[in-house]
Design an enzyme around this catalytic site. Structure first.
Site, mmCIF file in Angstrom:
data_model
loop_
_atom_site.group_PDB
_atom_site.id
_atom_site.type_symbol
_atom_site.label_atom_id
_atom_site.label_comp_id
_atom_site.label_asym_id
_atom_site.label_seq_id
_atom_site.Cartn_x
_atom_site.Cartn_y
_atom_site.Cartn_z
ATOM 1 N N GLY A 118 0.821 -1.276 -0.044
ATOM 2 C CA GLY A 118 0.122 0.084 -0.150
ATOM 3 C C GLY A 118 0.758 1.122 -0.101
ATOM 4 C CB SER A 119 2.688 3.033 -1.812
ATOM 5 O OG SER A 119 2.184 2.482 -2.750
ATOM 6 N NE ARG A 120 -0.622 11.223 -1.106
ATOM 7 C CZ ARG A 120 -1.306 12.341 0.048
ATOM 8 N NH1 ARG A 120 -1.727 11.780 1.127
ATOM 9 N NH2 ARG A 120 -1.149 13.285 -0.424
#
Length: 151
Positions: A118-120
């Site tokens: 999970g990241s952005r």
């Protein structure tokens, strides 16, 4: 072209302090652990700037994750505009891979790196006149433009 699969969580005007040092429209895309984490060049052009920043591992949707988390910053020159993009690590995603080097010529849609789990991603441009949300298809892949980029 969106630089990553995921969900647009923020479209806002921000003060970009690292490279441009002015106000920019920022489109942030959150990638959950279920999204494909390959990152793509949002535009074709030349890589003007590429820098790794060590940092914290706040949850990726936290507003300060763009400035305080581990991240890489890349600035593209398309010939018509300069576009800044960041890969941002999150609480689960603690490994960023960026293949780009300053001076490298790239094509839109080509793989430029990935973020594990999970990241952005954040994309900044001057005066985006008409920001639009990236849309995910049934496979979770982006099929829409994240903004109308203008110099």
């Amino acid at each position: 072209m969106p630089p990553a699969d995921g969900k647009v969580v923020v479209i806002e005007q921000t003060e970009e302090t690292e490279f441009f040092r002015d106000k920019r429209i920022q489109v942030s895309i959150f990638m959950s652990p279920l999204n494909v984490h390959v990152n793509r060049n949002p535009v074709s052009g030349t890589v003007l700037f590429s820098k790794y920043h060590p940092g914290k591992f706040l949850v990726a949707w936290h507003p300060k994750s763009s400035s305080e988390n581990e991240r890489t910053t890349v600035v593209y020159d398309t010939g018509d505009a300069k576009i800044l993009m960041r890969q941002i690590a999150g609480a689960v995603a603690r490994r960023i891979v960026n293949y780009l080097k300053e001076g490298q010529t790239v094509k839109q849609g080509e793989e430029m790196g990935f973020i594990k789990l999970g990241s952005r991603r954040s994309l900044s441009s001057a005066g985006c006149g008409n920001p639009r949300s990236a849309r995910a298809n049934s496979e979770g892949k982006s099929d829409g433009c994240s903004s109308d980029l203008k110099s």
